[in-house]
Motif scaffolding. Structure first.
Motif, mmCIF file in Angstrom:
data_model
loop_
_atom_site.group_PDB
_atom_site.id
_atom_site.type_symbol
_atom_site.label_atom_id
_atom_site.label_comp_id
_atom_site.label_asym_id
_atom_site.label_seq_id
_atom_site.Cartn_x
_atom_site.Cartn_y
_atom_site.Cartn_z
ATOM 1 N N ASP A 73 51.214 41.096 8.396
ATOM 2 C CA ASP A 73 52.065 41.908 7.523
ATOM 3 C C ASP A 73 51.554 41.938 6.085
ATOM 4 N N ILE A 74 51.133 40.780 5.587
ATOM 5 C CA ILE A 74 50.765 40.689 4.174
ATOM 6 C C ILE A 74 49.439 39.936 4.038
ATOM 7 N N VAL A 75 48.507 40.525 3.304
ATOM 8 C CA VAL A 75 47.196 39.910 3.104
ATOM 9 C C VAL A 75 47.134 39.355 1.674
ATOM 10 N N VAL A 76 47.007 38.040 1.587
ATOM 11 C CA VAL A 76 46.848 37.373 0.285
ATOM 12 C C VAL A 76 45.410 36.889 0.231
ATOM 13 N N ARG A 77 44.629 37.411 -0.713
ATOM 14 C CA ARG A 77 43.222 36.986 -0.775
ATOM 15 C C ARG A 77 42.651 37.237 -2.158
ATOM 16 N N GLY A 78 41.387 36.857 -2.314
ATOM 17 C CA GLY A 78 40.732 36.896 -3.617
ATOM 18 C C GLY A 78 40.585 38.302 -4.181
ATOM 19 N N ARG A 79 40.613 38.379 -5.492
ATOM 20 C CA ARG A 79 40.437 39.628 -6.235
ATOM 21 C C ARG A 79 39.105 40.297 -5.902
ATOM 22 N N ASP A 80 38.111 39.486 -5.520
ATOM 23 C CA ASP A 80 36.784 40.033 -5.209
ATOM 24 C C ASP A 80 36.813 40.996 -4.023
ATOM 25 N N LEU A 81 37.892 40.972 -3.250
ATOM 26 C CA LEU A 81 37.960 41.845 -2.075
ATOM 27 C C LEU A 81 38.818 43.093 -2.311
ATOM 28 N N LEU A 82 39.280 43.271 -3.542
ATOM 29 C CA LEU A 82 40.143 44.430 -3.837
ATOM 30 C C LEU A 82 39.420 45.752 -3.547
ATOM 31 N N ALA A 83 38.162 45.846 -3.966
ATOM 32 C CA ALA A 83 37.424 47.097 -3.760
ATOM 33 C C ALA A 83 37.189 47.362 -2.273
ATOM 34 N N ASP A 84 36.890 46.307 -1.513
ATOM 35 C CA ASP A 84 36.666 46.470 -0.074
ATOM 36 C C ASP A 84 37.907 46.975 0.650
ATOM 37 N N THR A 85 39.063 46.688 0.081
ATOM 38 C CA THR A 85 40.308 47.101 0.724
ATOM 39 C C THR A 85 40.361 48.628 0.898
ATOM 40 N N ALA A 86 39.695 49.357 -0.001
ATOM 41 C CA ALA A 86 39.664 50.822 0.119
ATOM 42 C C ALA A 86 38.981 51.241 1.430
ATOM 43 N N ILE A 87 37.920 50.532 1.800
ATOM 44 C CA ILE A 87 37.224 50.834 3.061
ATOM 45 C C ILE A 87 38.158 50.549 4.234
ATOM 46 N N HIS A 88 38.903 49.447 4.127
ATOM 47 C CA HIS A 88 39.830 49.082 5.209
ATOM 48 C C HIS A 88 40.925 50.147 5.344
ATOM 49 N N ARG A 89 41.411 50.620 4.192
ATOM 50 C CA ARG A 89 42.464 51.637 4.216
ATOM 51 C C ARG A 89 41.953 52.919 4.873
ATOM 52 N N LEU A 90 40.701 53.271 4.560
ATOM 53 C CA LEU A 90 40.105 54.463 5.177
ATOM 54 C C LEU A 90 39.995 54.281 6.696
ATOM 55 N N LEU A 91 39.505 53.116 7.132
ATOM 56 C CA LEU A 91 39.368 52.875 8.573
ATOM 57 C C LEU A 91 40.740 52.893 9.257
ATOM 58 N N GLN A 92 41.743 52.381 8.572
ATOM 59 C CA GLN A 92 43.097 52.412 9.143
ATOM 60 C C GLN A 92 43.559 53.846 9.346
ATOM 61 N N PHE A 93 43.206 54.713 8.408
ATOM 62 C CA PHE A 93 43.551 56.128 8.578
ATOM 63 C C PHE A 93 42.779 56.721 9.763
ATOM 64 N N LEU A 94 41.486 56.464 9.831
ATOM 65 C CA LEU A 94 40.660 57.069 10.883
ATOM 66 C C LEU A 94 41.071 56.625 12.276
ATOM 67 N N PHE A 95 41.532 55.365 12.408
ATOM 68 C CA PHE A 95 41.946 54.848 13.718
ATOM 69 C C PHE A 95 43.455 54.855 13.906
ATOM 70 N N ASP A 96 44.177 55.368 12.924
ATOM 71 C CA ASP A 96 45.636 55.391 12.994
ATOM 72 C C ASP A 96 46.209 53.976 13.207
ATOM 73 N N LEU A 97 45.747 53.047 12.391
ATOM 74 C CA LEU A 97 46.216 51.653 12.452
ATOM 75 C C LEU A 97 47.133 51.380 11.260
ATOM 76 N N PRO A 98 48.010 50.386 11.408
ATOM 77 C CA PRO A 98 48.916 50.093 10.304
ATOM 78 C C PRO A 98 48.187 49.467 9.105
ATOM 79 N N THR A 99 48.763 49.638 7.927
ATOM 80 C CA THR A 99 48.224 49.056 6.696
ATOM 81 C C THR A 99 49.114 47.920 6.237
ATOM 82 N N PRO A 100 48.625 46.694 6.303
ATOM 83 C CA PRO A 100 49.450 45.583 5.791
ATOM 84 C C PRO A 100 49.580 45.660 4.275
ATOM 85 N N ARG A 101 50.566 44.983 3.734
ATOM 86 C CA ARG A 101 50.662 44.911 2.278
ATOM 87 C C ARG A 101 49.653 43.933 1.752
#
Ligand code: GLU
Length: 229
Positions: free
Chosen positions: A201-229
């Motif tokens: 449900d909720i991803v707590v992790r380092g600030r260094d991964l904030l930019a990578d989260t955009a790639i994850h959000r895109l993949l979630q859209f492409l595969f129709d997967l949920p986006t955790p907070r």
């Protein structure tokens, strides 16, 4: 308290001993999970067999336990889920959303640093040169075909508790590598399926991964997967 039913995770890469950054990140996630072993999951990011060792994951787990963290479910090892990720990769191939890339690291660097570079690597070498490299047995890396993806992707956002509303900048993502030539998958591809399969449900992790989260959000859209907070 509804917070008490959200599922959190910690996901170290076993490339060395647990360090202070790990401990801090793990502890933040653990506290957010209400220090509850039922709401806290451990994922071992060991897809990169060139850098990960079982020895390290065993010692990291020992240290996490020593710190007082606990989890009810057995840790999930990403290396054991490679089949799942390769299926996802095959789907991206079928949908022509990725393309094989045979460029060397230094070629990629050179192309992207050219003044007229637009982030695309797709047409950097000719079809016949690609053919030649494939014949030599070079394994391709698989990259996002951003030219195509841009045409089918609406504006995507996600919410970050600390940094607020985040807007996915497809241009910044560029033709990101989705499967390394040696692994056949990537961290990016693996995490979005992990979140979905493990009900994170909720991803707590380092600030260094904030930019990578955009790639994850895109993949979630492409595969129709949920986006955790
Ligand atoms: N295993 C990666 C790291 O340690 C990713 C962690 C994550 O997604 O939280 O940086």
């Amino acid at each position: 308290n509804i917070m008490n039913s959200f599922i959190f995770r910690f996901a170290p890469s076993p490339t060395g001993d647990l360090h202070l950054g790990h401990a801090y990140s793990a502890f933040c996630a653990w506290q957010a999970a209400g220090a509850s072993s039922a709401n806290f999951k451990l994922r071992i990011d060991d897809l990169d067999f060139t850098r990960c060792k079982d020895d390290y994951s065993e010692r990291q787990i020992e240290d996490l336990k020593w710190l007082g963290l606990s989890w009810d479910e057995a840790p999930l090892y990403q290396s054991q889920r490679l089949g799942r990720y390769q299926e996802a990769l095959a789907e991206l191939k079928d949908r022509a959303l990725i393309y094989p890339c045979l460029l060397t690291r230094s070629e990629v660097r050179q192309i992207l640093s050219a003044p007229q570079a637009d982030g695309s690597l797709r047409h950097a070498i000719t079809a016949s040169e690609t053919e030649k490299r494939l014949e030599k047995g070079t394994q391709p890396a698989w990259r996002l075909d951003m030219e195509r993806i841009k045409k089918i992707t609406p504006e995507l956002t996600w919410h970050d508790e600390n940094y607020g509303l985040q807007i996915v900048d497809l241009h910044k993502i560029g033709d990101a590598v989705i499967a390394r030539r040696d692994i056949g998958a990537s961290y990016h591809l693996s995490v979005v399926f992990y979140y979905a399969d493990s009900s994170i449900d909720i991803v707590v992790r380092g600030r260094d991964l904030l930019a990578d989260t955009a790639i994850h959000r895109l993949l979630q859209f492409l595969f129709d997967l949920p986006t955790p907070r």
